[in-house]
Every structure is written in structure tokens, then in C-alpha cells.
Scaffold this active site. Structure first.
Site, PDB file in Angstrom:
ATOM      1  CB  SER B  19       1.858  -6.844 -10.016  1.00 17.43           C
ATOM      2  OG  SER B  19       2.576  -6.292 -11.088  1.00 17.43           O
ATOM      3  NE  ARG B  42       4.980  -6.086  -0.740  1.00 16.30           N
ATOM      4  CZ  ARG B  42       4.992  -5.210  -1.750  1.00 16.30           C
ATOM      5  NH1 ARG B  42       6.041  -5.099  -2.548  1.00 16.30           N
ATOM      6  NH2 ARG B  42       3.960  -4.439  -1.963  1.00 16.30           N
ATOM      7  CG  HIS B  45       4.875  -8.459  -6.534  1.00 16.23           C
ATOM      8  ND1 HIS B  45       5.942  -7.679  -6.159  1.00 16.23           N
ATOM      9  CD2 HIS B  45       4.343  -7.865  -7.618  1.00 16.23           C
ATOM     10  CE1 HIS B  45       6.037  -6.649  -6.983  1.00 16.23           C
ATOM     11  NE2 HIS B  45       5.082  -6.731  -7.875  1.00 16.23           N
TER      12      HIS B  45
END
Lengths: 214, 214
Positions: B19, B42, B45
Site C-alpha cells: 500500500s 500514513r 493510507h
């Protein structure tokens, strides 16, 4: 000018009302099916992301099926503690319903490790063995959705609703496409977006619609 | 073709790695300051929303200040149970740190009702009275951010970091602007976007950066 002058003085309870008015204004003359409207707006409310006005797909009389499940009393299963925490406990209780999340169950962790699969997969298999009406709210793990897909295909699971809104970059889009092929009620956020917050918002919005009708 | 053929077979642990590779590919030649990079990625994500590559603002050596707080041991205060649930307990323990959320504390509810303010406001005031280093992770309530702003201005609170990422339509943008005027370390998602998931992701990303350096 005092810096604080920019802040609108508003009663705590009115903040949500005003937020929904603003969302409605921004959506302009877009029209949604009556039973979907409250859900779409609540997801936008929780994300400030108007992409959801286009992304959310409702299949196989999803809202009606969910209402029926709540009227009979059901369990809402999540794939994360975050989604679990976000689901309104007070409103669940009004429907004699409960929430459950097996992701951090010790047996689930052990079995996942042994089989080399995700804890999300095993947590869904565990949920499927429970008695009663079931709504699944998946905001994180595509592998949870894939597990649900396989059990429905095998005939070992008949969910009342699957909310398929995992977020991310690996197998997320594909797992949502699998779900949309099933002959079960579903709500999906097409594409990569979604999340535990979105999953919880959809459950909460369905309960609020149900309480309005009651 | 079997429907399942669309699914990439990948080990659970590799999903996150893959990812982040995809996120890095999509970001292309965009360059971020070294210490911010892991946090920005993040958040993307956790949301699949690339707006955060532009929205996130880091002020007053935010990451360095947060690292120091974790090295000394600190408490991360959230304004929702969702953000609380999303913060990684295992990594907190590695820093001798903990998380706390007073939003559903009975005293907090009572005092909020009496004063006609939000529970978020009172929960922040309660947190400020605790001893020790403090990181605030606000993903929902602008009133929590406003309470923090006022206490910093009065000199009754010296936070190690304020993560100001409430989401929404009423006072959200304005509360973030207030925060960015303060002389304390902050991380803000400019505009209406944010959320409990984003707040938790930022805390988790900071801890992961800290563990990498350790």
C-alpha cells in the site's frame, strides 16, 4: 478584532443541525432516493468528503433490509475496534441490538497465525457461526469482505446487510466489486475510499432513519 | 474466469508495505520534509484521500516535539472513543505512554450539561489538570480545539503537541486557524477534512517514526 470573534456561537445540539443544512446547501439540486438521503449526508458529515455523494451504491433493497433486521434485533459485526467504538450504543439498545468485534479475540489471532490469513478473515468466520440476524460493517479489511463473499457463495452465511467500505490500495476496489455481485443487501463505497468512520456512520444513519419511522 | 482471480494473493504483513509503495508511486516526485513524510503517507493510507498531501501543516517543530514527549513518556488525549481505539496500544507501551479519553466520563457529561457547553470542552479542561507530558489528538470536536486554544492563551496548559484535525462544517476551519496562531507544536489538516481516523493515524505514524529512530 478578538481572534475568537470568528467562532460562531452555537448551542452544542444545534451544531449537527447546522452542519446538515450546509451539506444540503452544497449538494444543491442533487436528488437521492428518499431512504438513501440520510445515509449519504451522514457519511459526508463524518468525512467532509463530497465524493461520497457519487461513491455510495445501495444494492438489493439494502436500507429496507437493514431496517427489518433492526426491527427484529440484530448484531452489527465490525472488522475494527474503531468502527465498533463509533456505533451508537444508545440507539442500538433501542432496537434490542448489539455490536460485536472479534478482531482482537485471542482465538482469532492464534488461528490466523496458524493458517497464514488475516485476523479479519477469521473474525468474520467466527461471526458467521453466531445465531441471529447479522449486519456486517467493514471499514478496513478487504480480506473481511472476501471472507464474507466466500461464505455467502458457499451458502454458509445469509447476512441481512453487508456494508463494504474498506479503505486502501490493495484488493480494496476488487473486494467491493465481488460484494456487488452477491444477491444480498449491500452498501458499498466504490473505489479506494471508505474507512471505519464511514462504516460506523452508515450504521448510525440507518438506526436514525429507523427511529424516525418508528 | 473465476471471480476471485481479480484478488491479489498477498501475505497479510505485506499488504501495508505494498500500500505504501502504491501511495509513493501516486505521489510521484512530490517531496516532503523527511520527518513529515511518514505521517503524510500514513494519513493517505488511512483515508485513500490524497488531499492530505496538501492539507497537512506542521508548526513549531511538531514532529521533533512529539518525539521528545514520547521519549519521556506522555499521555495522548483524544476527543472521541474512535480516535482512542485507533491508537496502537502496543506501541504506546513501548514509549511508557498511555492514551486517555474523558468524553464519556460521568462528571464530564454532568458539568457540560450544567454549563451548556460540549462534553468535548469539559473533557479537555479535565485533561489539562492531569500531570505529565501531553499530546492532544482532536479528530472531531472544534470545541475541544477552542478549549485548548483558550487554556494555552491563559497559560494554564503547555501541550507537547496538538493534533488539530476535526472534521466538519461548523467552526472547524476557524478552530484550526486559531490553533495555527499558537506558539505550541501543532499538526493541522487545513480545511474541513479530518476525522478520528486521521487523528489516530497521525499519532501512530509519529510512534512508528520514533521506533525507527530508536
Amino acid at each position: 478584532m478578538n481572534k475568537m470573534d470568528k467562532i460562531t456561537i452555537i448551542e452544542p445540539k444545534s451544531i449537527e443541525t447546522r452542519s446538515f443544512e450546509i451539506i444540503t446547501e452544497i449538494l444543491g439540486d442533487r436528488v437521492f432516493p428518499q431512504e438513501q438521503q440520510g445515509i449519504i449526508k451522514r457519511v459526508i458529515h463524518t468525512s467532509a468528503d463530497f465524493d461520497y455523494a457519487d461513491n455510495l451504491v445501495f444494492g438489493n433493497d439494502a436500507v429496507k433490509a437493514a431496517m427489518k433486521a433492526f426491527q427484529k434485533g440484530c448484531t452489527v459485526y465490525t472488522d475494527t475496534r474503531m468502527a465498533y467504538s463509533g456505533i451508537n450504543q444508545t440507539n442500538l439498545a433501542k432496537f434490542n441490538s448489539q455490536k460485536e468485534c472479534y478482531i482482537d479475540h485471542p482465538e482469532v489471532a492464534e488461528e490466523a497465525k496458524k493458517r497464514g490469513v488475516t485476523r479479519a478473515t477469521v473474525s468474520m468466520e467466527k461471526a458467521a457461526k453466531d445465531e441471529g440476524h447479522k449486519i456486517f460493517a467493514i471499514g478496513n479489511a478487504p480480506t473481511a469482505l472476501i471472507a464474507l463473499y466466500e461464505m455467502v457463495k458457499e451458502g454458509t452465511l445469509k447476512p441481512d446487510l453487508i456494508i463494504g467500505v474498506p479503505v486502501g490500495f490493495v484488493n480494496v476496489v476488487e473486494s467491493k466489486e465481488l460484494l456487488m455481485e452477491l444477491d444480498v443487501p449491500y452498501i458499498v463505497a466504490k473505489g479506494r475510499k471508505g474507512g471505519s468512520n464511514v462504516a460506523a456512520a452508515i450504521v448510525n444513519a440507518i438506526m436514525l432513519e429507523g427511529l424516525k419511522q418508528a
